[in-house]
Write a protein that holds these residues in place. Structure first.
Motif, PDB file in Angstrom:
ATOM      1  N   LEU A  84      23.505 -46.720  29.219  1.00 25.54           N
ATOM      2  CA  LEU A  84      22.550 -45.711  28.762  1.00 25.54           C
ATOM      3  C   LEU A  84      21.384 -45.522  29.731  1.00 25.54           C
ATOM      4  O   LEU A  84      20.672 -44.519  29.658  1.00 25.54           O
ATOM      5  CB  LEU A  84      22.028 -46.081  27.381  1.00 25.54           C
ATOM      6  CG  LEU A  84      23.078 -46.073  26.276  1.00 25.54           C
ATOM      7  CD1 LEU A  84      22.526 -46.700  25.008  1.00 25.54           C
ATOM      8  CD2 LEU A  84      23.602 -44.668  26.011  1.00 25.54           C
ATOM      9  N   SER A  85      21.200 -46.465  30.638  1.00 24.66           N
ATOM     10  CA  SER A  85      20.108 -46.405  31.610  1.00 24.66           C
ATOM     11  C   SER A  85      20.508 -45.776  32.937  1.00 24.66           C
ATOM     12  O   SER A  85      19.683 -45.709  33.853  1.00 24.66           O
ATOM     13  CB  SER A  85      19.557 -47.818  31.866  1.00 24.66           C
ATOM     14  OG  SER A  85      18.991 -48.338  30.691  1.00 24.66           O
ATOM     15  N   ILE A  86      21.741 -45.315  33.047  1.00 16.64           N
ATOM     16  CA  ILE A  86      22.149 -44.647  34.287  1.00 16.64           C
ATOM     17  C   ILE A  86      21.159 -43.512  34.541  1.00 16.64           C
ATOM     18  O   ILE A  86      20.876 -42.720  33.635  1.00 16.64           O
ATOM     19  CB  ILE A  86      23.586 -44.085  34.188  1.00 16.64           C
ATOM     20  CG1 ILE A  86      24.600 -45.223  34.100  1.00 16.64           C
ATOM     21  CG2 ILE A  86      23.903 -43.177  35.382  1.00 16.64           C
ATOM     22  CD1 ILE A  86      26.027 -44.755  33.855  1.00 16.64           C
ATOM     23  N   PRO A  87      20.605 -43.446  35.751  1.00 20.28           N
ATOM     24  CA  PRO A  87      19.603 -42.407  36.022  1.00 20.28           C
ATOM     25  C   PRO A  87      20.135 -40.994  35.765  1.00 20.28           C
ATOM     26  O   PRO A  87      21.273 -40.669  36.099  1.00 20.28           O
ATOM     27  CB  PRO A  87      19.292 -42.600  37.506  1.00 20.28           C
ATOM     28  CG  PRO A  87      19.639 -44.024  37.782  1.00 20.28           C
ATOM     29  CD  PRO A  87      20.813 -44.325  36.886  1.00 20.28           C
ATOM     30  N   VAL A  94      25.541 -39.670  31.855  1.00 22.20           N
ATOM     31  CA  VAL A  94      25.625 -40.291  30.533  1.00 22.20           C
ATOM     32  C   VAL A  94      26.023 -39.269  29.473  1.00 22.20           C
ATOM     33  O   VAL A  94      26.845 -39.557  28.605  1.00 22.20           O
ATOM     34  CB  VAL A  94      24.296 -40.995  30.153  1.00 22.20           C
ATOM     35  CG1 VAL A  94      24.390 -41.618  28.773  1.00 22.20           C
ATOM     36  CG2 VAL A  94      23.949 -42.044  31.185  1.00 22.20           C
ATOM     37  N   ASP A  95      25.469 -38.072  29.549  1.00 17.20           N
ATOM     38  CA  ASP A  95      25.844 -37.032  28.595  1.00 17.20           C
ATOM     39  C   ASP A  95      27.322 -36.693  28.745  1.00 17.20           C
ATOM     40  O   ASP A  95      28.027 -36.502  27.751  1.00 17.20           O
ATOM     41  CB  ASP A  95      24.988 -35.780  28.789  1.00 17.20           C
ATOM     42  CG  ASP A  95      25.205 -34.765  27.700  1.00 17.20           C
ATOM     43  OD1 ASP A  95      25.206 -35.144  26.508  1.00 17.20           O
ATOM     44  OD2 ASP A  95      25.380 -33.575  28.031  1.00 17.20           O
ATOM     45  N   GLY A  96      27.820 -36.651  29.970  1.00 20.18           N
ATOM     46  CA  GLY A  96      29.233 -36.391  30.194  1.00 20.18           C
ATOM     47  C   GLY A  96      30.134 -37.488  29.655  1.00 20.18           C
ATOM     48  O   GLY A  96      31.260 -37.234  29.238  1.00 20.18           O
ATOM     49  N   LEU A  97      29.634 -38.713  29.641  1.00 18.23           N
ATOM     50  CA  LEU A  97      30.414 -39.846  29.147  1.00 18.23           C
ATOM     51  C   LEU A  97      30.419 -39.939  27.626  1.00 18.23           C
ATOM     52  O   LEU A  97      31.453 -40.193  27.017  1.00 18.23           O
ATOM     53  CB  LEU A  97      29.854 -41.161  29.707  1.00 18.23           C
ATOM     54  CG  LEU A  97      30.078 -41.432  31.186  1.00 18.23           C
ATOM     55  CD1 LEU A  97      29.262 -42.644  31.615  1.00 18.23           C
ATOM     56  CD2 LEU A  97      31.553 -41.648  31.474  1.00 18.23           C
ATOM     57  N   ILE A 101      27.739 -38.753  20.838  1.00 17.91           N
ATOM     58  CA  ILE A 101      27.489 -40.136  20.423  1.00 17.91           C
ATOM     59  C   ILE A 101      26.034 -40.502  20.702  1.00 17.91           C
ATOM     60  O   ILE A 101      25.416 -41.254  19.947  1.00 17.91           O
ATOM     61  CB  ILE A 101      28.448 -41.115  21.128  1.00 17.91           C
ATOM     62  CG1 ILE A 101      29.875 -40.888  20.639  1.00 17.91           C
ATOM     63  CG2 ILE A 101      28.023 -42.559  20.918  1.00 17.91           C
ATOM     64  CD1 ILE A 101      30.923 -41.676  21.406  1.00 17.91           C
ATOM     65  N   ILE A 102      25.471 -39.940  21.760  1.00 21.83           N
ATOM     66  CA  ILE A 102      24.088 -40.253  22.131  1.00 21.83           C
ATOM     67  C   ILE A 102      23.133 -39.903  20.991  1.00 21.83           C
ATOM     68  O   ILE A 102      22.281 -40.700  20.627  1.00 21.83           O
ATOM     69  CB  ILE A 102      23.675 -39.516  23.425  1.00 21.83           C
ATOM     70  CG1 ILE A 102      24.518 -40.006  24.604  1.00 21.83           C
ATOM     71  CG2 ILE A 102      22.181 -39.691  23.702  1.00 21.83           C
ATOM     72  CD1 ILE A 102      24.375 -39.167  25.853  1.00 21.83           C
ATOM     73  N   TYR A 131      18.267 -40.904  30.900  1.00 27.91           N
ATOM     74  CA  TYR A 131      18.411 -39.627  30.201  1.00 27.91           C
ATOM     75  C   TYR A 131      17.513 -39.628  28.962  1.00 27.91           C
ATOM     76  O   TYR A 131      17.511 -40.569  28.181  1.00 27.91           O
ATOM     77  CB  TYR A 131      19.886 -39.442  29.825  1.00 27.91           C
ATOM     78  CG  TYR A 131      20.249 -38.176  29.117  1.00 27.91           C
ATOM     79  CD1 TYR A 131      19.722 -36.956  29.508  1.00 27.91           C
ATOM     80  CD2 TYR A 131      21.165 -38.201  28.082  1.00 27.91           C
ATOM     81  CE1 TYR A 131      20.085 -35.789  28.872  1.00 27.91           C
ATOM     82  CE2 TYR A 131      21.553 -37.041  27.428  1.00 27.91           C
ATOM     83  CZ  TYR A 131      21.003 -35.831  27.827  1.00 27.91           C
ATOM     84  OH  TYR A 131      21.372 -34.676  27.183  1.00 27.91           O
ATOM     85  N   GLU A 132      16.751 -38.560  28.798  1.00 24.40           N
ATOM     86  CA  GLU A 132      15.750 -38.522  27.730  1.00 24.40           C
ATOM     87  C   GLU A 132      16.329 -38.701  26.333  1.00 24.40           C
ATOM     88  O   GLU A 132      15.699 -39.296  25.463  1.00 24.40           O
ATOM     89  CB  GLU A 132      14.944 -37.226  27.803  1.00 24.40           C
ATOM     90  CG  GLU A 132      15.768 -35.976  27.567  1.00 24.40           C
ATOM     91  CD  GLU A 132      14.966 -34.700  27.798  1.00 24.40           C
ATOM     92  OE1 GLU A 132      13.804 -34.620  27.366  1.00 24.40           O
ATOM     93  OE2 GLU A 132      15.530 -33.796  28.425  1.00 24.40           O
TER      94      GLU A 132
END
Length: 137
Positions: A84-87, A94-97, A101-102, A131-132
């Motif tokens: 979740l901390s991937i820049p 992260v949104d693509g992954l 779910i986020i 990611y915000e």
């Protein structure tokens, strides 16, 4: 006949958007054996996110993330927070992954995996490069 761990993971990786009920039931029945594999999937997604972003049939990460939350897998907490901390960047990995779910499940997953220790969650919240929506969750 019980599915092997390899068969379960394969079903998650190749089943596409079809709900893998048999594989999911088999994973739940083999909790202790499946946990290390679920953590490996989450760690692998951080290391090589394109595997999941480019192959829409590979739902292993989705199953892994949801299962670690359902099973309260504390061993997955660090890997989840790191994922979740991937820049954030223009392509927003992260949104693509994790997509919805986020905003719908991440907060529950982090709570169920943290074992009462919120330090990694605090680090995620304070990370201006994350990611915000992950920070907000």
């Amino acid at each position: 006949m019980t599915m092997t761990i390899e068969e379960i993971i394969s079903a998650f990786e190749t089943g596409g958007k079809v709900y893998q009920r048999e594989a999911l039931d088999a994973a739940l029945a083999q909790r202790e054996a499946i946990i290390p594999e679920l953590v490996k999937i989450i760690e692998g997604a951080k290391a090589a996110p394109d595997i999941y972003i480019e192959n829409l049939d590979n739902m292993a990460l989705t199953y892994a993330v949801m299962l670690v939350g359902h099973l309260n897998v504390t061993e997955s907490h660090q890997a989840m927070c790191e994922l979740l901390s991937i820049p954030q960047d223009a392509n927003n990995i992260v949104d693509g992954l994790l997509e919805d779910i986020i905003t719908s499940d991440v907060e529950h997953i982090l709570y169920r995996t943290c074992d009462g220790s919120v330090e990694l969650i605090k680090q995620l919240i304070a990370n201006p490069e994350a990611y915000e929506y992950c920070r907000g969750a």
